[in-house]
Design a protein around this motif. Structure first.
Motif, PDB file in Angstrom:
ATOM      1  N   GLN A  55       0.844  -1.204   0.000  1.00 20.23           N
ATOM      2  CA  GLN A  55       0.000   0.000   0.000  1.00 20.23           C
ATOM      3  C   GLN A  55       0.870   1.241   0.000  1.00 20.23           C
ATOM      4  OE1 GLN A  55      -2.836  -0.720   3.239  1.00 20.23           O
ATOM      5  NE2 GLN A  55      -4.254  -1.305   1.645  1.00 20.23           N
ATOM      6  N   ALA A  56       0.556   2.160  -0.888  1.00 21.75           N
ATOM      7  CA  ALA A  56       1.399   3.350  -1.095  1.00 21.75           C
ATOM      8  C   ALA A  56       1.574   4.153   0.189  1.00 21.75           C
ATOM      9  CB  ALA A  56       0.801   4.229  -2.180  1.00 21.75           C
ATOM     10  N   GLU A  93      -0.959   9.891  -3.128  1.00 17.26           N
ATOM     11  CA  GLU A  93      -2.000   9.218  -2.342  1.00 17.26           C
ATOM     12  C   GLU A  93      -3.374   9.711  -2.804  1.00 17.26           C
ATOM     13  OE1 GLU A  93      -3.490   9.212   2.340  1.00 17.26           O
ATOM     14  OE2 GLU A  93      -2.011  10.661   1.641  1.00 17.26           O
ATOM     15  N   LEU A  94      -4.190   8.804  -3.287  1.00 18.72           N
ATOM     16  CA  LEU A  94      -5.542   9.178  -3.709  1.00 18.72           C
ATOM     17  C   LEU A  94      -6.376   9.466  -2.468  1.00 18.72           C
ATOM     18  CD1 LEU A  94      -7.726   9.540  -5.889  1.00 18.72           C
ATOM     19  CD2 LEU A  94      -8.184   7.089  -5.720  1.00 18.72           C
ATOM     20  N   VAL A  95      -6.819  10.715  -2.325  1.00 20.31           N
ATOM     21  CA  VAL A  95      -7.589  11.111  -1.135  1.00 20.31           C
ATOM     22  C   VAL A  95      -9.047  10.732  -1.321  1.00 20.31           C
ATOM     23  CG1 VAL A  95      -8.275  13.051   0.333  1.00 20.31           C
ATOM     24  CG2 VAL A  95      -6.001  13.033  -0.722  1.00 20.31           C
ATOM     25  N   GLN A 116     -10.792  13.670  -9.141  1.00 19.27           N
ATOM     26  CA  GLN A 116      -9.864  12.953  -8.253  1.00 19.27           C
ATOM     27  C   GLN A 116      -8.984  13.964  -7.518  1.00 19.27           C
ATOM     28  OE1 GLN A 116      -7.392  10.244 -10.487  1.00 19.27           O
ATOM     29  NE2 GLN A 116      -8.613   8.501  -9.869  1.00 19.27           N
ATOM     30  N   TYR A 117      -8.804  13.757  -6.215  1.00 19.01           N
ATOM     31  CA  TYR A 117      -7.901  14.605  -5.420  1.00 19.01           C
ATOM     32  C   TYR A 117      -6.717  13.747  -4.972  1.00 19.01           C
ATOM     33  CZ  TYR A 117     -11.531  18.187  -5.299  1.00 19.01           C
ATOM     34  OH  TYR A 117     -12.450  19.143  -5.656  1.00 19.01           O
ATOM     35  N   ILE A 118      -5.510  14.169  -5.345  1.00 21.83           N
ATOM     36  CA  ILE A 118      -4.307  13.377  -5.041  1.00 21.83           C
ATOM     37  C   ILE A 118      -3.355  14.200  -4.176  1.00 21.83           C
ATOM     38  CG2 ILE A 118      -2.242  12.285  -6.047  1.00 21.83           C
ATOM     39  CD1 ILE A 118      -4.013  11.376  -8.369  1.00 21.83           C
ATOM     40  N   ASN A 119      -2.923  13.588  -3.068  1.00 22.36           N
ATOM     41  CA  ASN A 119      -2.016  14.223  -2.109  1.00 22.36           C
ATOM     42  C   ASN A 119      -0.592  13.749  -2.361  1.00 22.36           C
ATOM     43  OD1 ASN A 119      -0.622  15.115   0.175  1.00 22.36           O
ATOM     44  ND2 ASN A 119      -1.453  13.494   1.477  1.00 22.36           N
ATOM     45  N   LEU A 176      -1.980  18.009  -5.407  1.00 23.76           N
ATOM     46  CA  LEU A 176      -1.077  18.770  -4.522  1.00 23.76           C
ATOM     47  C   LEU A 176       0.309  18.149  -4.668  1.00 23.76           C
ATOM     48  CD1 LEU A 176      -0.382  20.718  -2.101  1.00 23.76           C
ATOM     49  CD2 LEU A 176      -0.902  18.789  -0.604  1.00 23.76           C
ATOM     50  N   SER A 177       1.198  18.846  -5.385  1.00 28.52           N
ATOM     51  CA  SER A 177       2.581  18.368  -5.552  1.00 28.52           C
ATOM     52  C   SER A 177       3.459  19.614  -5.551  1.00 28.52           C
ATOM     53  CB  SER A 177       2.714  17.582  -6.862  1.00 28.52           C
ATOM     54  OG  SER A 177       3.972  16.932  -6.928  1.00 28.52           O
ATOM     55  N   PRO A 178       3.865  20.081  -4.355  1.00 24.90           N
ATOM     56  CA  PRO A 178       4.273  21.492  -4.195  1.00 24.90           C
ATOM     57  C   PRO A 178       5.651  21.901  -4.701  1.00 24.90           C
ATOM     58  CG  PRO A 178       3.431  20.507  -2.152  1.00 24.90           C
ATOM     59  CD  PRO A 178       3.733  19.395  -3.083  1.00 24.90           C
ATOM     60  N   CYS A 179       6.573  20.948  -4.979  1.00 24.16           N
ATOM     61  CA  CYS A 179       7.931  21.307  -5.439  1.00 24.16           C
ATOM     62  C   CYS A 179       8.768  21.972  -4.359  1.00 24.16           C
ATOM     63  CB  CYS A 179       7.908  22.308  -6.588  1.00 24.16           C
ATOM     64  SG  CYS A 179       7.568  21.656  -8.180  1.00 24.16           S
TER      65      CYS A 179
END
Length: 442
Positions: free
Chosen positions: A302-303, A309-311, A318-321, A415-418
């Motif tokens: 599990q990731a 991470e699929l919220v 789709q909301y991905i964290n 959300l992938s903030p760099c």
């Protein structure tokens, strides 16, 4: 022996407990405040400590100093310690001196947490006595003090490797290299890359070094460095006789015998995770874990939280964290694995980011950019001529609200903030948690 620990978090308190158990005179010093649970552990174990200051005379009379990775190497106290020639070690160096267990150590710019957790899952799933530590899980030193594992799987950062002397893993893995934390390495990419390569510097010919043959900087440095460990490569672009490689459909592990698995069966999504799965599989094979057991682990894993991470899926969006993406290269991998039009949340504390690396991907995959930070100007200036839809926000609540308005059915909000998170959040976990809370608010 007088041992001084700098930093009163998970790794520092763990090192203090191990030092105490080994009969050393221990003193712990933290410039900030120590969390209550850690403070109680120190009191219960009769360990002398201070917080909110560094008393130099109590620190500089040590025989051995153990530094938490959060203490900057350019801090005044570190310069004083180095001037005095006192042995300065990271917690992983310190703890490794007191265990004969086999250590599997993982470093790289991206994918460390995922790959470390996957190797731990492979070993645990096979019934081995294994601990998880380093940058994740419980303190490695605390586990050495209190538990009895045959194996330790450690996620190791360049900051921890800066402070090693004898650290020698049985298996070391260097997953990839990209420009990260350059502010701590004089803005010199090679200096940072060489810090990562320290993971193998004490290894001998009865040890193993797993590396990424597709990584340009790794290839360049391997021509200059003398590696004593047996080297095993992995690649997603070429067929290898030994190590691991992938074609369009399958991964192949070539060690003793061939073992393959369909990519679509892997629990982890994205091309970068094909590479991570191969690296972890080589480690599993080196520890004589059966093909069937490795296959089962790769399918059931599990990731990691805060990493792609699929919220939730709400109204077809789709909301991905991916809050753990604190550098441009990590976000590159995230954007690369997006299959739908993406509303991208980016921003925070910039560590010398160069956004040209993801410029093409942003053009192709991203429909709108939502900046989240106290100062978003650099990101806005870079992308303003390349993307029409750029929004400037300074709270998670505001950012998610903007995303809700823009995203349509069939889109992804990523959300992938760099960037690091310290302008608005305690850490990347806090940022990811707040994102999930906002997304799931009714």
């Amino acid at each position: 022996m007088r041992t001084v620990i700098l930093g009163g978090g998970e790794s520092g308190v763990g090192a203090a407990l191990l030092a105490k158990k080994k009969g050393m005179e221990v003193f712990l010093s933290d410039m900030g405040s120590i969390r209550e649970n850690y403070r109680q552990l120190l009191i219960q174990n009769d360990i002398d400590f201070e917080e909110g200051m560094h008393t130099y005379e109590k620190i500089l009379n040590a025989d051995w100093i153990v530094k938490s990775p959060g203490v900057p190497k350019k801090a005044d106290i570190i310069l004083e310690i180095n001037q005095k020639g006192i042995r300065l070690s990271s917690e992983i160096e310190f703890a490794s001196e007191f265990t004969d267990s086999k250590i599997i150590a993982v470093t790289g710019s991206n994918g460390k947490t995922t790959t470390t957790s996957l190797i731990y899952h492979i070993l645990k799933n096979d019934g081995l006595k294994v601990g998880l530590g380093g940058n994740i899980g419980k303190s490695f030193a605390k586990q050495v003090a209190e538990e009895n594992h045959d194996y330790y799987v450690l996620e190791v950062s360049s900051f921890q490797l800066d402070d090693i002397q004898n650290f020698r893993p049985y298996i070391s893995l260097l997953l990839n290299l990209s420009k990260d934390h350059l502010d701590q390495y004089n803005y010199d990419y090679e200096e940072y890359a060489l810090a990562k390569f320290r993971i193998t510097e004490n290894q001998e010919n009865d040890n193993f070094f797993i590396y990424n043959k597709d990584d340009e900087m790794s290839r360049n440095l391997l021509e200059k460095l003398e590696i004593k460990a047996k080297m095993l490569p992995f690649s997603t672009s070429e067929t290898l006789a030994e190590g691991a490689y992938a074609d369009e459909d399958r991964i192949f592990i070539q060690l003793h015998e061939e073992f393959s698995l369909k990519i679509e069966e892997l629990a982890l999504m994205g091309k970068h995770n094909v590479a991570n799965s191969m690296a972890a599989s080589i480690a599993g094979k080196l520890l004589n874990i059966s093909n069937e057991s490795i296959r089962n682990s790769l399918i059931t894993f599990q990731a990691v939280e805060h990493r792609l991470e699929l919220v939730s899926e709400i109204n077809g969006v789709q909301y991905i964290n991916d809050s753990k993406a604190t550098n441009v290269n990590a976000t590159y991998y995230a954007l690369e694995s997006m299959k739908k039009p993406t509303v991208w949340i980016v921003g925070g504390v910039d560590k010398g980011n160069d956004y040209t690396e993801i410029e093409e991907l942003v053009k192709r995959k991203v429909k709108a950019i939502v900046c989240l930070g106290l100062d978003n100007q650099k990101i806005i200036d870079f992308f303003k001529d390349k993307k029409q839809a750029i929004y400037d926000t300074s709270s998670m609540e505001e950012a998610v609200a903007v995303c809700r308005n823009i995203a349509e059915k069939g889109d992804t909000v990523l959300l992938s903030p760099c960037c690091a998170s310290f302008d608005l959040f305690e850490n990347y976990e806090d940022r990811g948690k707040k994102f999930k809370e906002e997304v799931l608010k009714k």
